[in-house]
Motif scaffolding. Structure first.
Motif, PDB file in Angstrom:
ATOM      1  N   LEU A  76       0.969  -1.134   0.069  1.00  0.00           N
ATOM      2  CA  LEU A  76       0.045  -0.034  -0.075  1.00  0.00           C
ATOM      3  C   LEU A  76       0.834   1.222  -0.076  1.00  0.00           C
ATOM      4  N   ILE A  77       2.028   1.262   0.753  1.00  0.00           N
ATOM      5  CA  ILE A  77       2.920   2.293   0.778  1.00  0.00           C
ATOM      6  C   ILE A  77       3.688   2.446  -0.580  1.00  0.00           C
ATOM      7  N   ALA A  78       3.938   1.375  -1.486  1.00  0.00           N
ATOM      8  CA  ALA A  78       4.477   1.651  -2.638  1.00  0.00           C
ATOM      9  C   ALA A  78       3.427   2.084  -3.810  1.00  0.00           C
ATOM     10  N   ILE A  79       2.250   1.716  -3.561  1.00  0.00           N
ATOM     11  CA  ILE A  79       1.127   2.317  -4.467  1.00  0.00           C
ATOM     12  C   ILE A  79       0.973   3.678  -4.322  1.00  0.00           C
ATOM     13  N   ARG A  80       0.967   4.166  -3.008  1.00  0.00           N
ATOM     14  CA  ARG A  80       0.853   5.512  -2.685  1.00  0.00           C
ATOM     15  C   ARG A  80       2.001   6.456  -3.317  1.00  0.00           C
ATOM     16  N   ALA A  81       3.134   5.928  -3.182  1.00  0.00           N
ATOM     17  CA  ALA A  81       4.201   6.524  -3.574  1.00  0.00           C
ATOM     18  C   ALA A  81       4.107   6.366  -5.203  1.00  0.00           C
ATOM     19  N   ALA A  82       3.703   5.271  -5.762  1.00  0.00           N
ATOM     20  CA  ALA A  82       3.680   5.072  -7.386  1.00  0.00           C
ATOM     21  C   ALA A  82       2.543   6.348  -7.777  1.00  0.00           C
ATOM     22  N   VAL A  83       1.373   6.562  -6.805  1.00  0.00           N
ATOM     23  CA  VAL A  83       0.345   7.318  -7.616  1.00  0.00           C
ATOM     24  C   VAL A  83       0.743   8.796  -7.308  1.00  0.00           C
ATOM     25  N   GLN A  84       1.628   9.259  -6.168  1.00  0.00           N
ATOM     26  CA  GLN A  84       2.195  10.579  -5.976  1.00  0.00           C
ATOM     27  C   GLN A  84       3.049  10.636  -7.304  1.00  0.00           C
ATOM     28  N   SER A  85       3.867   9.837  -7.457  1.00  0.00           N
ATOM     29  CA  SER A  85       5.040   9.997  -8.679  1.00  0.00           C
ATOM     30  C   SER A  85       4.352  10.382 -10.005  1.00  0.00           C
ATOM     31  N   ALA A  86       3.223   9.741 -10.252  1.00  0.00           N
ATOM     32  CA  ALA A  86       2.365   9.890 -11.475  1.00  0.00           C
ATOM     33  C   ALA A  86       1.801  11.062 -11.311  1.00  0.00           C
ATOM     34  N   SER A  87       1.389  11.578 -10.316  1.00  0.00           N
ATOM     35  CA  SER A  87       0.762  12.846  -9.997  1.00  0.00           C
ATOM     36  C   SER A  87       1.631  13.907 -10.606  1.00  0.00           C
ATOM     37  N   LEU A  88       2.724  13.913  -9.817  1.00  0.00           N
ATOM     38  CA  LEU A  88       3.911  14.722 -10.138  1.00  0.00           C
ATOM     39  C   LEU A  88       4.425  14.939 -11.564  1.00  0.00           C
ATOM     40  N   SER A  89       4.375  13.637 -11.963  1.00  0.00           N
ATOM     41  CA  SER A  89       4.795  13.700 -13.637  1.00  0.00           C
ATOM     42  C   SER A  89       3.985  14.287 -14.396  1.00  0.00           C
ATOM     43  N   TYR A  90       2.498  13.949 -14.151  1.00  0.00           N
ATOM     44  CA  TYR A  90       1.363  14.699 -14.820  1.00  0.00           C
ATOM     45  C   TYR A  90       1.545  16.563 -14.624  1.00  0.00           C
ATOM     46  N   LEU A  91       1.871  16.786 -13.613  1.00  0.00           N
ATOM     47  CA  LEU A  91       1.800  18.048 -13.057  1.00  0.00           C
ATOM     48  C   LEU A  91       2.776  18.741 -13.892  1.00  0.00           C
ATOM     49  N   GLN A  92       3.999  17.845 -13.898  1.00  0.00           N
ATOM     50  CA  GLN A  92       5.310  18.671 -14.503  1.00  0.00           C
ATOM     51  C   GLN A  92       5.064  18.438 -16.114  1.00  0.00           C
ATOM     52  N   GLY A  93       4.628  17.541 -16.676  1.00  0.00           N
ATOM     53  CA  GLY A  93       4.853  17.509 -17.974  1.00  0.00           C
ATOM     54  C   GLY A  93       3.576  18.076 -18.818  1.00  0.00           C
ATOM     55  N   VAL A  94       2.638  17.217 -18.649  1.00  0.00           N
ATOM     56  CA  VAL A  94       1.179  17.722 -19.154  1.00  0.00           C
ATOM     57  C   VAL A  94       0.614  19.206 -18.824  1.00  0.00           C
ATOM     58  N   VAL A  95       0.691  19.486 -17.507  1.00  0.00           N
ATOM     59  CA  VAL A  95       0.196  20.744 -17.164  1.00  0.00           C
ATOM     60  C   VAL A  95       0.902  21.900 -17.556  1.00  0.00           C
ATOM     61  N   SER A  96       2.113  21.614 -17.496  1.00  0.00           N
ATOM     62  CA  SER A  96       2.903  22.821 -17.846  1.00  0.00           C
ATOM     63  C   SER A  96       2.890  23.050 -19.444  1.00  0.00           C
ATOM     64  N   GLU A  97       2.537  22.009 -20.053  1.00  0.00           N
ATOM     65  CA  GLU A  97       2.612  22.159 -21.676  1.00  0.00           C
ATOM     66  C   GLU A  97       0.927  22.834 -21.625  1.00  0.00           C
ATOM     67  N   CYS A  98       0.027  22.319 -20.949  1.00  0.00           N
ATOM     68  CA  CYS A  98      -1.481  23.162 -21.203  1.00  0.00           C
ATOM     69  C   CYS A  98      -1.230  24.633 -20.769  1.00  0.00           C
TER      70      CYS A  98
END
Length: 95
Positions: free
Chosen positions: A44-66
């Motif tokens: 569960l801790i690993a899943i939380r870390a993976a979701v947080q990593s995906a969220s940050l990646s989305y924020l960095q890449g997709v949102v900055s482009e948007c």
């Protein structure tokens, strides 16, 4: 509305979320199989870390482009409101 059609920005996030989906199914099976609670919690801790990593990646890449390609880019108030919303979301991510 913020959105992107750039597959280079979306694909890594989609891939990470697919892995998280598999991890979630694995944890469900672990719980159903009465696995050791420490092992379940570790996953569960690993899943939380993976979701947080995906969220940050989305924020960095997709949102900055948007933000760079906003339809209402001439409207400063819209830009400020969008940035405020994103900052609030980032704050929730770190909770």
């Amino acid at each position: 509305m913020l959105q992107t059609k750039n597959i280079r920005e979306k694909e890594p996030v989609i891939h990470r979320l697919a892995r998280v989906e598999g991890q979630l199914r694995g944890v469900q099976k672990m719980i159903a199989d009465d696995r050791d609670c420490r092992e379940v919690f570790q996953q569960l801790i690993a899943i939380r870390a993976a979701v947080q990593s995906a969220s940050l990646s989305y924020l960095q890449g997709v949102v900055s482009e948007c933000l760079l390609n906003m339809d209402d880019s001439d409207d400063l108030d819209v830009q400020k409101a969008t940035m405020t919303d994103l900052i609030k979301m980032l704050g929730k991510l770190s909770e």
